[in-house]
Design an enzyme around this catalytic site. Structure first.
Site, PDB file in Angstrom:
ATOM      1  N   ASP A 169      -7.009 -23.958  33.954  1.00  0.00           N
ATOM      2  CA  ASP A 169      -7.433 -25.122  33.162  1.00  0.00           C
ATOM      3  C   ASP A 169      -6.586 -26.361  33.463  1.00  0.00           C
ATOM      4  O   ASP A 169      -6.589 -27.321  32.697  1.00  0.00           O
ATOM      5  CB  ASP A 169      -7.390 -24.809  31.671  1.00  0.00           C
ATOM      6  CG  ASP A 169      -5.987 -24.468  31.183  1.00  0.00           C
ATOM      7  OD1 ASP A 169      -5.057 -24.361  32.008  1.00  0.00           O
ATOM      8  OD2 ASP A 169      -5.808 -24.310  29.951  1.00  0.00           O
TER       9      ASP A 169
ATOM     10  N   GLU B 144      -8.726 -16.251  21.705  1.00  0.00           N
ATOM     11  CA  GLU B 144      -7.734 -16.415  22.758  1.00  0.00           C
ATOM     12  C   GLU B 144      -7.452 -15.121  23.513  1.00  0.00           C
ATOM     13  O   GLU B 144      -7.164 -15.150  24.714  1.00  0.00           O
ATOM     14  CB  GLU B 144      -6.424 -16.938  22.147  1.00  0.00           C
ATOM     15  CG  GLU B 144      -6.524 -18.314  21.516  1.00  0.00           C
ATOM     16  CD  GLU B 144      -6.680 -19.415  22.535  1.00  0.00           C
ATOM     17  OE1 GLU B 144      -6.072 -19.317  23.616  1.00  0.00           O
ATOM     18  OE2 GLU B 144      -7.422 -20.385  22.250  1.00  0.00           O
TER      19      GLU B 144
ATOM     20  N   THR C  70      -0.226 -20.440  30.973  1.00  0.00           N
ATOM     21  CA  THR C  70      -0.502 -20.340  29.539  1.00  0.00           C
ATOM     22  C   THR C  70       0.124 -19.040  29.053  1.00  0.00           C
ATOM     23  O   THR C  70      -0.083 -17.994  29.674  1.00  0.00           O
ATOM     24  CB  THR C  70      -2.015 -20.332  29.267  1.00  0.00           C
ATOM     25  OG1 THR C  70      -2.573 -21.585  29.674  1.00  0.00           O
ATOM     26  CG2 THR C  70      -2.298 -20.115  27.792  1.00  0.00           C
TER      27      THR C  70
END
Length: 265
Positions: free
Chosen positions: A67, A49, A72
Site C-alpha cells: 500500500d 485487519e 505494516t
C-alpha cells in the site's frame, strides 16, 4: 388523615426504588470508554485487519501489504512509511534501552514518508517477531494504539455527540486512514461528512450523519488499491447502522471480505 411524618416516611420508602432505576438505564448505553466495549471494538477491527477476532495474537505481525506505506506491523498496523512505527520503537527504546529494535531507529527515520525497506532488511522482520514476545513491547504497542488512534477517535466522537457505533466508526476510520487532516485522512473524511450532514452535537440526526461519514470514507477507500474492498463498511458498520444499533449492543453479526463473524456478548 396523613400526618406530615406519615408522608415523609412514605417518600423515604419510595426513594430506593427510584434510585435503582437510573443505573440500569445507564448500563444499557455503555460506550467505548467501557473496557468490555473497547475490547469488542478491537475485535471488530481485527476481523478486518487480521481475518479473526483474536487481536492479541498480532503483536508479532509484520508484512509489506503493497500500500506504499512500507512495512505494516503490530496490533494496529503501525507503518514504517507513516511515522507511527518510528514513534512506537522510540517509545519502546525510551522504556527499554538496548532492545532488539533500537538499532533500526536510524533506518526508520530515513524511510519515514516512503515505502522503502532500506536499512531494515533483512533482519527487521525477524527482530520484530522477537520483540513481540516481550511484555514491555506489547504494552508499548497498546499504549501507542490508544494515544494515536483510539483515544483521539473516542474524544472526537464524544465531542460530536456520537454513541458507541459512531465511536467505533471513527476508530476504524482513523486506524485505516490515519489521524491527519488531509483529504485522505480521518480529518478530511470527517470534514467531507460535515458538508453533507450535522452531527448530534450540532443538532443533526445521528444516523444521517454517520451515513454521510461512511459515504465519504468509501470514496477514499475506493481510490486506494489496498483498501478498495469496502465490505468492512458495507457488511459490518452499515448493517448495524441500518438496524438502528447505535449503542453497538451484542450480539453482533457481520461479514468482512466474505467471512462471517459473531460476538455473542
Amino acid at each position: 388523615m396523613q400526618t406530615r411524618r406519615t408522608v415523609l416516611l412514605t417518600l423515604l420508602a419510595a426513594a430506593p426504588a427510584i434510585a435503582l432505576a437510573a443505573p440500569s438505564q445507564a448500563a444499557a448505553a455503555k460506550d467505548l470508554s467501557d473496557p468490555h466495549m473497547k475490547d469488542i471494538a478491537l475485535q471488530i477491527v481485527s476481523s478486518a485487519e487480521n481475518s479473526d477476532l483474536a487481536w492479541r495474537d498480532y503483536f508479532k505481525y509484520i508484512e509489506d501489504i503493497g500500500d506504499e506505506r512500507g512495512y505494516t506491523a503490530g496490533i494496529v498496523g503501525f507503518c514504517s512509511g507513516t511515522g507511527d512505527m518510528l514513534e512506537l520503537v522510540e517509545l519502546y527504546t525510551r522504556r527499554k534501552p538496548g532492545n532488539v529494535l533500537a538499532k533500526y531507529l536510524p533506518a526508520l527515520r530515513n524511510v519515514n514518508g516512503s515505502d522503502s525497506h532500506k536499512g531494515l532488511d533483512p533482519g527487521f522482520k525477524g527482530d520484530w517477531a522477537k520483540a513481540a514476545k516481550d511484555p514491555d513491547f506489547q504494552k508499548a504497542q497498546e499504549d501507542e494504539r490508544d494515544r494515536v488512534y483510539f483515544n483521539p477517535a473516542l474524544q472526537q466522537a464524544k465531542a460530536d455527540g456520537l454513541r458507541a457505533l459512531g465511536q467505533f466508526v471513527y476508530y476504524d476510520a482513523i486506524v485505516m486512514h490515519g489521524p491527519g487532516t488531509d483529504r485522505e485522512s480521518f480529518g478530511g473524511i470527517r470534514k467531507a461528512a460535515l458538508k453533507k450532514a450535522k452531527p448530534p452535537s450540532q443538532g443533526g440526526d445521528e444516523v444521517k450523519y454517520l451515513n454521510a461519514f461512511l459515504d465519504a470514507r468509501k470514496v477514499i477507500m475506493k481510490e486506494e488499491d489496498a483498501h478498495e474492498d469496502t465490505s468492512r463498511v458495507d457488511t459490518a458498520q452499515r448493517v448495524w447502522l441500518k438496524a438502528g444499533n447505535l449503542d453497538l449492543n451484542t450480539p453482533l453479526k457481520w461479514k468482512v471480505y466474505g467471512d462471517s463473524y459473531t460476538i455473542k456478548s
